[in-house]
Design a protein around this motif. Sequence first.
Motif, mmCIF file in Angstrom:
data_model
loop_
_atom_site.group_PDB
_atom_site.id
_atom_site.type_symbol
_atom_site.label_atom_id
_atom_site.label_comp_id
_atom_site.label_asym_id
_atom_site.label_seq_id
_atom_site.Cartn_x
_atom_site.Cartn_y
_atom_site.Cartn_z
ATOM 1 N N GLN A 7 -9.177 12.957 27.181
ATOM 2 C CA GLN A 7 -7.915 11.117 27.194
ATOM 3 C C GLN A 7 -8.564 11.051 26.054
ATOM 4 O OE1 GLN A 7 -9.146 8.962 31.304
ATOM 5 N NE2 GLN A 7 -7.859 10.062 32.789
ATOM 6 N N ARG A 8 -7.895 9.819 25.976
ATOM 7 C CA ARG A 8 -8.573 9.322 24.597
ATOM 8 C C ARG A 8 -9.529 8.388 24.526
ATOM 9 N NH1 ARG A 8 -3.174 7.350 21.036
ATOM 10 N NH2 ARG A 8 -3.621 5.041 21.964
ATOM 11 N N ASP A 11 -7.901 4.561 24.224
ATOM 12 C CA ASP A 11 -7.516 4.054 24.909
ATOM 13 C C ASP A 11 -8.206 2.546 25.708
ATOM 14 O OD1 ASP A 11 -5.575 6.215 26.381
ATOM 15 O OD2 ASP A 11 -5.928 4.978 24.788
ATOM 16 N N PRO A 12 -9.251 2.883 26.146
ATOM 17 C CA PRO A 12 -10.426 1.842 27.168
ATOM 18 C C PRO A 12 -10.228 0.627 26.411
ATOM 19 C CG PRO A 12 -11.612 3.799 27.266
ATOM 20 C CD PRO A 12 -10.352 4.197 26.312
ATOM 21 N N LEU A 14 -8.230 -0.359 23.926
ATOM 22 C CA LEU A 14 -6.924 -1.181 23.542
ATOM 23 C C LEU A 14 -6.237 -1.312 24.705
ATOM 24 C CD1 LEU A 14 -5.617 1.952 21.435
ATOM 25 C CD2 LEU A 14 -6.928 -0.820 20.815
ATOM 26 N N VAL A 15 -6.758 -1.234 25.522
ATOM 27 C CA VAL A 15 -6.127 -2.071 27.955
ATOM 28 C C VAL A 15 -6.723 -2.500 27.988
ATOM 29 C CG1 VAL A 15 -4.577 0.548 27.583
ATOM 30 C CG2 VAL A 15 -6.828 -0.336 29.510
ATOM 31 N N THR A 16 -7.242 -2.965 27.319
ATOM 32 C CA THR A 16 -8.626 -4.219 27.791
ATOM 33 C C THR A 16 -7.987 -5.129 26.593
ATOM 34 O OG1 THR A 16 -10.070 -3.616 26.977
ATOM 35 C CG2 THR A 16 -9.411 -2.964 29.741
ATOM 36 N N GLY A 17 -6.947 -4.919 25.809
ATOM 37 C CA GLY A 17 -6.906 -6.530 25.084
ATOM 38 C C GLY A 17 -8.222 -6.494 23.904
ATOM 39 N N GLN A 487 -2.812 5.798 13.117
ATOM 40 C CA GLN A 487 -1.752 4.777 13.941
ATOM 41 C C GLN A 487 -1.056 5.161 14.818
ATOM 42 O OE1 GLN A 487 -0.337 6.395 10.154
ATOM 43 N NE2 GLN A 487 -1.935 5.170 9.327
ATOM 44 N N GLY A 488 -2.540 5.520 15.526
ATOM 45 C CA GLY A 488 -2.068 5.343 16.908
ATOM 46 C C GLY A 488 -1.941 7.259 17.436
ATOM 47 N N MET A 678 -1.748 17.002 24.553
ATOM 48 C CA MET A 678 -0.974 15.340 25.630
ATOM 49 C C MET A 678 -0.282 14.732 24.630
ATOM 50 S SD MET A 678 -3.202 13.117 28.362
ATOM 51 C CE MET A 678 -3.799 12.354 26.538
ATOM 52 N N ILE A 679 -1.642 14.137 22.976
ATOM 53 C CA ILE A 679 -1.249 13.873 22.277
ATOM 54 C C ILE A 679 -0.099 14.312 21.313
ATOM 55 C CG2 ILE A 679 -2.248 13.058 20.249
ATOM 56 C CD1 ILE A 679 -4.322 12.686 20.873
ATOM 57 N N GLU A 681 2.766 15.936 22.614
ATOM 58 C CA GLU A 681 3.747 16.161 23.796
ATOM 59 C C GLU A 681 4.059 14.495 23.201
ATOM 60 O OE1 GLU A 681 4.821 18.427 27.194
ATOM 61 O OE2 GLU A 681 4.122 15.677 27.448
ATOM 62 N N GLY A 682 3.100 13.572 22.843
ATOM 63 C CA GLY A 682 3.207 12.332 23.100
ATOM 64 C C GLY A 682 4.040 11.947 21.422
ATOM 65 N N GLN A 683 3.449 12.486 20.636
ATOM 66 C CA GLN A 683 3.794 12.323 19.022
ATOM 67 C C GLN A 683 5.752 12.912 19.156
ATOM 68 O OE1 GLN A 683 2.473 11.547 16.426
ATOM 69 N NE2 GLN A 683 1.354 10.348 17.850
ATOM 70 N N GLY C 81 -5.295 -10.363 22.499
ATOM 71 C CA GLY C 81 -5.341 -9.748 22.876
ATOM 72 C C GLY C 81 -3.976 -9.335 23.269
ATOM 73 N N VAL C 121 -3.638 -9.448 29.161
ATOM 74 C CA VAL C 121 -3.834 -8.724 29.310
ATOM 75 C C VAL C 121 -5.594 -8.526 29.200
ATOM 76 C CG1 VAL C 121 -3.935 -8.244 27.008
ATOM 77 C CG2 VAL C 121 -4.311 -6.074 28.658
ATOM 78 N N MET C 135 -11.258 -1.180 35.490
ATOM 79 C CA MET C 135 -9.914 -0.492 34.604
ATOM 80 C C MET C 135 -9.128 -1.263 36.224
ATOM 81 S SD MET C 135 -10.034 -0.376 31.128
ATOM 82 C CE MET C 135 -10.923 0.308 30.256
ATOM 83 N N GLN C 139 -4.096 -0.464 34.001
ATOM 84 C CA GLN C 139 -4.723 0.685 32.830
ATOM 85 C C GLN C 139 -5.324 1.524 32.600
ATOM 86 O OE1 GLN C 139 -6.998 -3.758 33.392
ATOM 87 N NE2 GLN C 139 -6.714 -4.550 30.949
ATOM 88 N N ILE C 143 -4.138 4.906 30.855
ATOM 89 C CA ILE C 143 -5.142 5.543 30.424
ATOM 90 C C ILE C 143 -5.280 7.354 30.570
ATOM 91 C CG2 ILE C 143 -8.186 6.516 30.204
ATOM 92 C CD1 ILE C 143 -8.445 3.375 30.322
ATOM 93 N N HIS C 146 -1.523 8.728 29.190
ATOM 94 C CA HIS C 146 -1.081 8.536 27.335
ATOM 95 C C HIS C 146 -0.631 7.827 27.770
ATOM 96 C CE1 HIS C 146 -1.318 9.579 23.577
ATOM 97 N NE2 HIS C 146 -0.695 10.428 23.591
ATOM 98 N N LEU C 148 -0.187 4.655 25.561
ATOM 99 C CA LEU C 148 0.267 4.322 24.751
ATOM 100 C C LEU C 148 -0.326 5.107 23.568
ATOM 101 C CD1 LEU C 148 -3.540 2.640 24.826
ATOM 102 C CD2 LEU C 148 -2.420 3.568 26.322
ATOM 103 N N GLN C 149 0.130 5.072 22.129
ATOM 104 C CA GLN C 149 -0.696 5.599 20.777
ATOM 105 C C GLN C 149 -1.767 4.596 20.097
ATOM 106 O OE1 GLN C 149 2.458 8.011 19.496
ATOM 107 N NE2 GLN C 149 2.723 8.724 21.490
ATOM 108 N N CYS C 150 -0.109 3.018 19.285
ATOM 109 C CA CYS C 150 -1.547 2.496 18.879
ATOM 110 C C CYS C 150 -1.367 1.360 19.191
ATOM 111 C CB CYS C 150 -0.542 2.258 17.618
ATOM 112 S SG CYS C 150 0.999 1.073 17.685
ATOM 113 N N LEU C 158 1.370 -3.271 30.426
ATOM 114 C CA LEU C 158 0.366 -4.375 31.004
ATOM 115 C C LEU C 158 1.154 -5.456 31.798
ATOM 116 C CD1 LEU C 158 -2.755 -3.074 29.673
ATOM 117 C CD2 LEU C 158 -0.708 -1.528 30.998
#
Lengths: 828, 307, 211
Positions: A7-8, A11-12, A14-17, A487-488, A678-679, A681-683, C81, C121, C135, C139, C143, C146, C148-150, C158
């Motif tokens: 896992q990236r 992410d923690p 980015l997903v929490t803003g 950039q991601g 995983m990354i 494949e996402g690309q 966010g 968010v 989380m 959220q 994670i 996967h 999200l990327q950028c 979300l």
Amino acid sequence: MFGAPVQRREDPRLVTGSGRYLDDLGQGALAAAFVRSPYAHARILDIDVTAAIEVPGVIAIYTHEDLDGKTGARLPLLIPHPSMTNPMTSYCLTREVVKHVGEAVVMVVATDRYVAEDACERIKVDYEQLPVVVGLEASRAAELLVHAEAPGNVSAHMVQEVGDAAAAIAAAPHRLSLSLQIERSASMPMEGKGVYARWDSDEQSIRMYTSTQTSTGVRAAVAAKLGMPLIKVECIAPDVGGGFGVKIVHPWPEEVLIPWAARRLDAEVKWVEDRREHFISSAHERAQVQDVEVGFDDTGRVLGLSVKFWHDNGAYTPYGIIVPIITSTQLLGPYKPGAYRCEFFSMYTNTVMVTPYRGAGRPQGVYAMERTMDSIADYLGLDRTDVRSANFIQVADMPYDHGLLFQDGRPLIYDSGDFPASLAMLKALVGWDDFAAYRAQAELEGRKVGLGIGCYVEGTGVGPYEGGHIQIETTGRVNVSTGLTSQGQGHQTVFAQIVADELGVSMDDVFVTTGDTRRFAYAVGTFASRAAVMSGNAIALAARNVREKALRIAGDALEVDPRDLEIVDGIVRVKGDPESSMALATVAVLSNPLRYAFDESAKAATQFVGIGSADPSKPPVAEGEEPGLEGKDYYSPPRATFANGMHAAIVETDPETAEITILRYCVVHDCGRMINPMIVEGQVHGGVAQGVGGALYERMVYDDAGQLLNASFMDFLMPYASEVPHIETDHLETPSPLNPLGIKGAGEAGCIPVSAVIASAIEDAEGFPITSMPISPDELWDLRRQHAKGLLSGLRRGTRSTGTTTQSSAQTNPSNQTNPSNQTNPID
Amino acid sequence: MKPSAFVHHAPRGVDEATALLAEVGHDAKVLAGGQSLIPILNMRLSAPGHIVDINRISGLDTIEVTPDAVHIGALVRHAQLERHRGAIASLPLLRQALVNVAHPVIRNRGTTVGSLAHADPSGEMPAVLVLTGGYVDLASSRGTRKVTAGDFFLGPMESCLEEDEMATGASFGTFPAGTGTAFAESTRRHGDYALAGVAAAVTVVDGLIIAARVSFVSVTSTPGVLDLGSSLAGMAPEDADWASAAGLAREHVDPESDIHASAGYRRMLVGVLTARVLAEAANNATASSTASAGASANTNGSGGLSP
Amino acid sequence: MSEMTQSHLTESHLTESHLTESHLTEREMAESEMTERGSTRTEAEPLLEIVMRVNGVMHTAAAPARRLLSDFLRHDLRLTGTHVGCEHGVCGACTVLVDGTPMRSCLMFAVTAQDHEITTVEGLATLDGTGAPTMSPVQQAFIECHGLQCGFCTPGFLTTITAYLRENPEPTETEAREAISGNLCRCTGYQNIVKSVLRAAEITTERGAPS
């Protein structure tokens, strides 16, 4: 960790803003906005700012005349080339004549963006409109010129040839000519561009943040433009909301103007592009018109191939002719034509400039080659995969030298790849040989379905170099930095995976910084699917240096031979005797002999604490050594490494409305060893989605006056989830012999063959050739009507199934249905 | 893209709102859902000096179902109407059309009455209003009036609203017993403006069609109704010549070409969609007349009674 | 501002470069415009006091009537966010929950939004007993899958998915894809976001409580 789908790390946050994108920074900064030209070609007669000055909150208004020193000169030509006879770049603010809608004419700096836009609205610019050149046809006709300095509207003319293509074609048993058109659209990242600059008057220095793919590139360009020593300019790429190529161009006018204004006003200044600005003043990748002549034998082997194409480069050429060069070289794909000639003209139009967009010219080249392969197969009545197989470079041929120069100025030599294996895997994945039966069933139900294929080779990991730096702190924290940007792509994760493996530490202790000139100053940038190859290898090499030093120091301290030591979970220990050990953190302490202990752990390194064999006749820091547990290294490849892939799609077209649905999309992909599957494949998923957008939905629509008619997300149709198919992927790994990690790039793979694949599938469904992409349902409906009227010849095979077709035209369809368009006319 | 400055008014009642409009209506826009208005303001395609924000007016968010009509207030959000069981049971066409309006998140804020007032020829709800013989409630300081759908839409993006007037509600007429409805549109992407759309209401009594009417989206400059009764009346649905009716629809509409589709293509779509929705509506008519209470076959967008 | 106009900028003809000579005055003007907090205000445009409950916390800030909710959240309240991708309601990056219902914050004015409870968010994670953030299922799913990327479009997904799963706790894959078909993503190709929706539904069930 290498090869694991971890896992990236990003992410923690980015997903929490808690991301820090450009506009999240500099909350107190002044805001800039621009008056941009509403005309595609016009001379500026006067600029009246009186009404704008009245707007409360306006701080400053600038035009070209205010730009002192080199800021008033044209922006640099980043990649010169001998074939580029008439390059042209813009000024930061128009000096006299605007050359496309959206060109920046006036900069306003105000207390906030709302106010800045109010001021911009009140600025009256008096334009004298000039005649406009839009589209390749008008550009080639050259009745009107975009730049007086570029006769015929040609910015560059280039020919590359291996062997005598014309002779080979003339002597071949069969010949075909194709006229093709392909348009791409634009990167269109979800975050536009943005620049935030702080002038430090005490230090007389600039710190700037920009949403870029190359902070080192921007730094150097800005220092040059502002006449400042390099050491007085720092450039940082923050979190970046996508790039896809458009952010490799540098310096944007705003990247010069914002720090210039910050210095001028002794203030913080920020500019954040809005979506309309991005459409009309960043960069696109648009049309090519391609003429192909091919000579081949009875098995479909290409004996001679000659391609001539015209490329729309827009109004300016700061990125040189990289895109058409890539088209002309990557066109060859996994094949070895007998003789090859490629000629192109790069043409000016009064539209936004054309610079690399994910794929960067490869999609156009693959399109030309794959349409040609399909045409050959249809002409001969052979299976489309058999014709391709007949042309493949074989494993035994590797490394294969095409005899051409690639976009990095180095020989186009494929290092590795197993194209027959990729093809076999793809055919199995999509069920190539079962399609005839599937189509028969569909036809019984009154449905039109088609199967398409596209193969490509992608040169990745171009140089000149990238570097990596590793430093282990006395706490055990491992700091990693590299100069290119993110950039991601998950660089903070994949580079940590490499370091965790090379050093023997936990990923949780590894912290990666990218794109910050304060941390790593020598770099090129993120583009051409190069980051994993270049920085990945450089970081691995740096890690090996650090490891070696750590083992040497630990060996000294533990009085053992370093070769008997291993590092596991951050502990250096004797193999087979785990009790005899030392934490890497301690090694870090010992690596830096101190006079002053700054904390408890540092005591161990101070001069009065006996350490191992402290020989008083030797200096604390030995000759050739440096204090600290650090390593730095660079990876500079002799040439690019070549990834490859093959895609297949099954599409359905509505018999009445010609609406196009992708039923299945299959990808076989080979990027050598994968750091994080995983990354990767996402690309691939993201690339395919952009490819689908570019094949069926996206196109920049300019009218004859040079107005961009679809400069918003309402009318520029980027696909939602509802438009993107489920993507089935399979992987092959032929490692690269060129770099220590054996990896190849993956970033652009997904989008490269998509237009070719979809064209191939639609034509298979319809029974007539598709030569122009993108295609909309309306356009397909129109082609059907032309075909029904006899104005458009059909394929020789009509809509008959592939796979078991023979040369005979009397094949009966297993379902005993007569096909509505059972044509046997040869294509011309 | 930031809007120009304006004075913001947040009246608490319709009278207050109309008094404001009497004063500044010549330089004002009424703000309800804002999903059409605010993009226009952000792009500075319009720069009113005043915004009369009616979101604080109570009593405008009601949905009233009567035997003859479904009546909605000006603050009824598309999403609210889409989920109102009574309204949908009474007039399934509402939901059949609403699920095609933009995306769900836009429907959470956008209002149906606002959509009518916007008078976009690509709007779905104006087509529904005319087909149901509905009307719009208007109010000004001079009084109130009801304007029928036919008189309300004057041209593309133009309604009969005077400068000092606001729409306070709308009424969609229900159909006689034995009527089935259907709605279909063709878009480039999910949620886009329609290239062409058709709404149909077919009444079947004793196994024979007695009425068939359609209205259109995106292919006429104002919404209007095409009465296909003369060509279809008296036929049983299974024998009906939908293709010929579709031909009449194709002739009736007046589509324009734009960057997404040509006029010819849109005209073709009208034919295909008309045949499709007429058949579906007729099918729903028979289904509703034979369905027992509580049973339903609700497929997304194709009508039937909602559970 | 009027001082600047009269003494330095009475004429607009640019060849005189009067703008450049007056940059000292420009800076002084800039400084006087700034409030202590570092946020800026314009003189002529009236400011409204906006009181808004965001993520359970009452905030007060002064902003003009035309301040979009997206900008108010990001710049007046420093809750960055929520992201801005288009300002015409199409991309969905700005989506927040208004009384629990997802709406585009670029298509609302802050002054209108203050009548409602806003969730961004930053308000999706919960705090556990020790005050550490946990989380939310959505959220966590992003994670794991996967999704999200950028990360730029992610906040809009979300919030949208959080609200969606409350109404539809067990979507099929087709339903999950349809649910996310109003938000644009340029990086992921959506496949892993669809997976994330399904995984979030699973996690919610595993945790035994609605998200």
